[in-house]
Scaffold this motif. Sequence first.
Motif, short mmCIF file in Angstrom:
data_model
loop_
_atom_site.label_atom_id
_atom_site.label_comp_id
_atom_site.label_asym_id
_atom_site.label_seq_id
_atom_site.Cartn_x
_atom_site.Cartn_y
_atom_site.Cartn_z
N ILE A 81 -32.54 38.38 13.81
CA ILE A 81 -33.73 38.63 14.60
C ILE A 81 -34.15 40.09 14.57
N LEU A 82 -33.19 40.98 14.42
CA LEU A 82 -33.50 42.40 14.45
C LEU A 82 -33.35 43.00 13.07
N PRO A 83 -34.21 43.99 12.73
CA PRO A 83 -33.97 44.75 11.51
C PRO A 83 -32.63 45.46 11.63
N SER A 84 -31.91 45.62 10.53
CA SER A 84 -30.63 46.32 10.59
C SER A 84 -30.85 47.76 10.98
N ILE A 85 -29.83 48.39 11.58
CA ILE A 85 -29.96 49.76 12.06
C ILE A 85 -30.28 50.70 10.92
N GLY A 86 -29.75 50.45 9.74
CA GLY A 86 -30.05 51.31 8.60
C GLY A 86 -29.89 50.54 7.31
N MET A 87 -30.47 51.08 6.24
CA MET A 87 -30.33 50.49 4.92
C MET A 87 -29.57 51.47 4.03
N PHE B 85 -29.82 36.13 23.64
CA PHE B 85 -29.32 36.95 24.72
C PHE B 85 -28.43 38.09 24.24
N PHE B 86 -27.72 37.84 23.16
CA PHE B 86 -26.69 38.77 22.71
C PHE B 86 -26.79 38.91 21.20
N ILE B 87 -27.11 40.11 20.69
CA ILE B 87 -27.33 40.30 19.26
C ILE B 87 -26.49 41.46 18.76
N PRO B 88 -25.41 41.18 18.05
CA PRO B 88 -24.59 42.26 17.51
C PRO B 88 -25.13 42.78 16.18
N THR B 89 -24.80 44.00 15.86
CA THR B 89 -25.08 44.56 14.53
C THR B 89 -23.80 45.20 14.02
N ASN C 204 -20.48 52.66 -3.07
CA ASN C 204 -21.26 51.63 -3.76
C ASN C 204 -21.30 50.31 -2.99
N TRP C 205 -20.15 49.90 -2.45
CA TRP C 205 -20.11 48.64 -1.71
C TRP C 205 -20.63 48.81 -0.30
N PHE C 206 -21.24 47.77 0.24
CA PHE C 206 -21.67 47.82 1.64
C PHE C 206 -21.66 46.42 2.25
N PHE C 207 -21.53 46.42 3.57
CA PHE C 207 -21.59 45.20 4.39
C PHE C 207 -22.61 45.46 5.48
N ASP C 208 -23.59 44.55 5.61
CA ASP C 208 -24.66 44.77 6.58
C ASP C 208 -25.04 43.45 7.24
#
Length: 304
Positions: free
Chosen positions: A31-37, A78-82, A89-93
């Motif tokens: 639902i929310l854009p990620s905090i950063g790319m 109600f509750f949305i974690p990021t 090079n590797w990332f998890f988002d």
Amino acid sequence: MLLCFPVQVTAAFNHKIMYRILFILIASLSILPSIGMAKQTCVPESQCIEMDNWDLGVAIGWGQKSNPLKDFNDIPLFFIPTIAYYGKNWFFDNGNLGYTLAEQESFTINLVTSYSLDRAYFYRWDPSNVFLERSSQMPTKTTTNLALTTEPEAEFNTLETRNFTMLGGAEAFIYTRLGIIRLAYTHDMFNVHQGSEAQIKWSNGWELDRFIFEFALIFDWKSQAVVDYYYGVRPSENAYWSEQYQAKSGWNKGAEITTRYVLTDNWDLLLAVRYTQIADEIAASPLLIQDYSRTYFIGAAYRF
């Protein structure tokens, strides 16, 4: 960002419960854009993710995503974690894995995984069964196909399972003075529907004193196989409509705006709104009663 068995099946039952909890969390993240790319410009820079460190946050508040499916509840939020981590090079988002193939000042190319959001509409064990009473249904489309006015009512038996799957493919970010363009193409990794999805997204952000505004326009393409798997009618569900509705590929179109008010280094007030115009090819399915979905969330976000 976004529910009395014999002893020998207890383990399988617990596994099923854990799977459902995991799916709810993954759907909530969308639902929310990620905090950063990965390595792209942030507005403001304090919203960027520091490399080689876990970035954790949570938004708590109230919101809802309308459900376009016939006889299904809207989905409360109600509750949305990021959760994110970016290495060299590797990332998890927010549930997705990626690997950066190329990075320049004007573009980034990644290999990525993603997940389809279509399945989230179908299941009664979503948080709506716990936190809210069934909301009133939104009105159906005002346009009517007169050729179908004599068709039988679209009543269905119990729907067959629409399984969850991960998609894998590539994405490219193009950085311009007028915003960021994302191009992506992904394909079913686990042979669930053997379909593909693509996205064209433009986003931009502005900062005004303590306010942060982010705006995006989104075009999501779903292949015929994806549309047929999630929105097609099986013979066991309704024999007549399984023959009448023939799935086709189509483009969903959407817009979203996120407004943050920075209270402290860790706390923001948050308002997020998204509107999705469902493709005509999908809206033609008798499983749907409306051709759009609206989402909103208002609350407070904390970044650890």
